[in-house]
Write a protein that holds these residues in place. Structure first.
Motif, PDB file in Angstrom:
ATOM      1  N   ASN A   1       0.836  -1.199   0.000  1.00 40.99           N
ATOM      2  CA  ASN A   1       0.000   0.000   0.000  1.00 40.99           C
ATOM      3  C   ASN A   1       0.874   1.255   0.000  1.00 40.99           C
ATOM      4  O   ASN A   1       2.028   1.247   0.424  1.00 40.99           O
ATOM      5  CB  ASN A   1      -0.931   0.001   1.216  1.00 40.99           C
TER       6      ASN A   1
ATOM      7  N   GLN B   1       2.832   3.354   2.991  1.00 39.20           N
ATOM      8  CA  GLN B   1       2.776   2.121   3.763  1.00 39.20           C
ATOM      9  C   GLN B   1       2.590   2.474   5.244  1.00 39.20           C
ATOM     10  O   GLN B   1       3.513   2.474   6.037  1.00 39.20           O
ATOM     11  CB  GLN B   1       4.035   1.283   3.568  1.00 39.20           C
TER      12      GLN B   1
ATOM     13  N   GLY C   1      -0.397   2.139   8.702  1.00 40.05           N
ATOM     14  CA  GLY C   1      -1.403   1.248   9.241  1.00 40.05           C
ATOM     15  C   GLY C   1      -0.942  -0.191   9.119  1.00 40.05           C
ATOM     16  O   GLY C   1       0.220  -0.484   8.839  1.00 40.05           O
ATOM     17  N   ASN C   2      -1.851  -1.114   9.358  1.00 38.02           N
ATOM     18  CA  ASN C   2      -1.592  -2.538   9.186  1.00 38.02           C
ATOM     19  C   ASN C   2      -2.568  -3.047   8.129  1.00 38.02           C
ATOM     20  O   ASN C   2      -3.753  -3.178   8.400  1.00 38.02           O
ATOM     21  CB  ASN C   2      -1.811  -3.304  10.494  1.00 38.02           C
ATOM     22  N   LEU C   3      -2.075  -3.310   6.942  1.00 43.19           N
ATOM     23  CA  LEU C   3      -2.920  -3.756   5.842  1.00 43.19           C
ATOM     24  C   LEU C   3      -2.852  -5.269   5.730  1.00 43.19           C
ATOM     25  O   LEU C   3      -1.758  -5.838   5.657  1.00 43.19           O
ATOM     26  CB  LEU C   3      -2.471  -3.122   4.529  1.00 43.19           C
TER      27      LEU C   3
ATOM     28  N   SER D   1       5.169  -0.564  12.959  1.00 38.54           N
ATOM     29  CA  SER D   1       3.822  -1.089  13.119  1.00 38.54           C
ATOM     30  C   SER D   1       3.666  -1.875  14.403  1.00 38.54           C
ATOM     31  O   SER D   1       4.610  -2.501  14.895  1.00 38.54           O
ATOM     32  CB  SER D   1       3.473  -1.982  11.926  1.00 38.54           C
TER      33      SER D   1
ATOM     34  N   SER E   1       1.533  -4.408  14.489  1.00 34.55           N
ATOM     35  CA  SER E   1       0.840  -5.630  14.087  1.00 34.55           C
ATOM     36  C   SER E   1       1.503  -6.887  14.629  1.00 34.55           C
ATOM     37  O   SER E   1       0.852  -7.904  14.811  1.00 34.55           O
ATOM     38  CB  SER E   1       0.753  -5.724  12.567  1.00 34.55           C
TER      39      SER E   1
ATOM     40  N   CYS F   1      -7.896  -3.011   6.862  1.00 31.89           N
ATOM     41  CA  CYS F   1      -6.961  -1.973   7.286  1.00 31.89           C
ATOM     42  C   CYS F   1      -7.136  -1.723   8.780  1.00 31.89           C
ATOM     43  O   CYS F   1      -8.239  -1.462   9.245  1.00 31.89           O
ATOM     44  CB  CYS F   1      -7.214  -0.689   6.507  1.00 31.89           C
TER      45      CYS F   1
ATOM     46  N   GLU G   1      -5.495   4.970   8.489  1.00 29.20           N
ATOM     47  CA  GLU G   1      -5.780   4.821   7.073  1.00 29.20           C
ATOM     48  C   GLU G   1      -4.578   4.220   6.356  1.00 29.20           C
ATOM     49  O   GLU G   1      -3.448   4.692   6.517  1.00 29.20           O
ATOM     50  CB  GLU G   1      -6.156   6.173   6.465  1.00 29.20           C
ATOM     51  N   CYS G   2      -4.820   3.204   5.525  1.00 23.94           N
ATOM     52  CA  CYS G   2      -3.734   2.445   4.894  1.00 23.94           C
ATOM     53  C   CYS G   2      -3.342   2.972   3.524  1.00 23.94           C
ATOM     54  O   CYS G   2      -2.512   2.364   2.840  1.00 23.94           O
ATOM     55  CB  CYS G   2      -4.127   0.977   4.778  1.00 23.94           C
TER      56      CYS G   2
END
Length: 213
Positions: A55, A58, A60-62, A87, A89, A149, A153-154
């Motif tokens: 994304n 890059q 967020g966590n997509l 991140s 995540s 996402c 926002e991703c």
């Protein structure tokens, strides 16, 4: 740092290892099937994700995933995750991150094990197994994929595809194709044996943008 990581987990595992601060999720573009007929459930499901570019930006966590909701209210779900260096995540993941680049083939295979009464979940990257997990999750009631996402926002998410998707029922469900629901996604769900196995040659997921409103 730009990277895509592969992880596998069940929803129960994710919840146990989630950080104290809940990361809100937003979903987009999906190809969804189910629920199954009342006398059946999904024994096995297999699909291959062709990884797109990460994304942009890059953030967020997509996550790109195929998942199966179960009779226990769990979610069997392998994930291809685009993560930035800072991140959060990793606090949610089960197992070691495996890097992969655009164009890589990520095969997610879920199969019910009659001996253990668990779903054996296997993720392969370009034909090599990189992750395994078995979970007690009841019986799968549907199969689908979406773009997820988390955290913020991703940005722009490129279009991508899943190939060679096959869903095998415990008992034939001839009307399963009527449960198909899509949003900015295409694919023909067909059966050649009266509904015992269902296949989709190619699922195309359109591009989308997660942006602040």
């Amino acid at each position: 740092m730009r990277t895509t990581a592969i992880a596998i987990a069940s929803l129960a595992t994710l919840m146990r290892h989630a950080p104290a601060t809940y990361l809100e999720s937003t979903f987009a573009n999906y190809f969804s099937t189910g629920p199954v007929a009342t006398n059946s459930w999904i024994r096995e499901a297999n699909t291959t994700l062709v990884l797109p570019k990460t994304n942009d930006p890059q953030v967020g966590n997509l996550a790109l995933w195929p998942g199966m909701g179960t009779s226990n209210g769990d979610l069997i779900q392998a994930l291809a995750i685009s993560v930035a260096a800072d991140s959060d995540s990793a606090e949610q993941e089960e197992g070691t991150l495996v890097p992969a680049g655009p164009g890589s083939l990520v095969t997610m295979h879920y199969k019910f094990n009659d001996t253990s009464s668990k779903y054996d979940q296997t993720v392969s990257l370009n034909g090599t197994v990189v992750s395994k997990l078995s979970t007690t999750s009841g019986h799968a009631q549907g199969w689908g994929t979406a773009i997820e996402c988390q955290e913020t926002e991703c940005g722009y998410v490129p279009g991508h595809k899943y190939i060679n998707t096959k869903i095998t029922m415990d008992v034939a469900d001839p009307d399963y194709s009527q449960t198909l629901a899509t949003y900015n996604a295409t694919g023909d769900l067909t059966t050649a044996d009266g509904g015992l196995t269902w296949t989709v040659d190619t699922i195309v997921i359109g591009a989308t943008t997660f942006a602040a409103s």
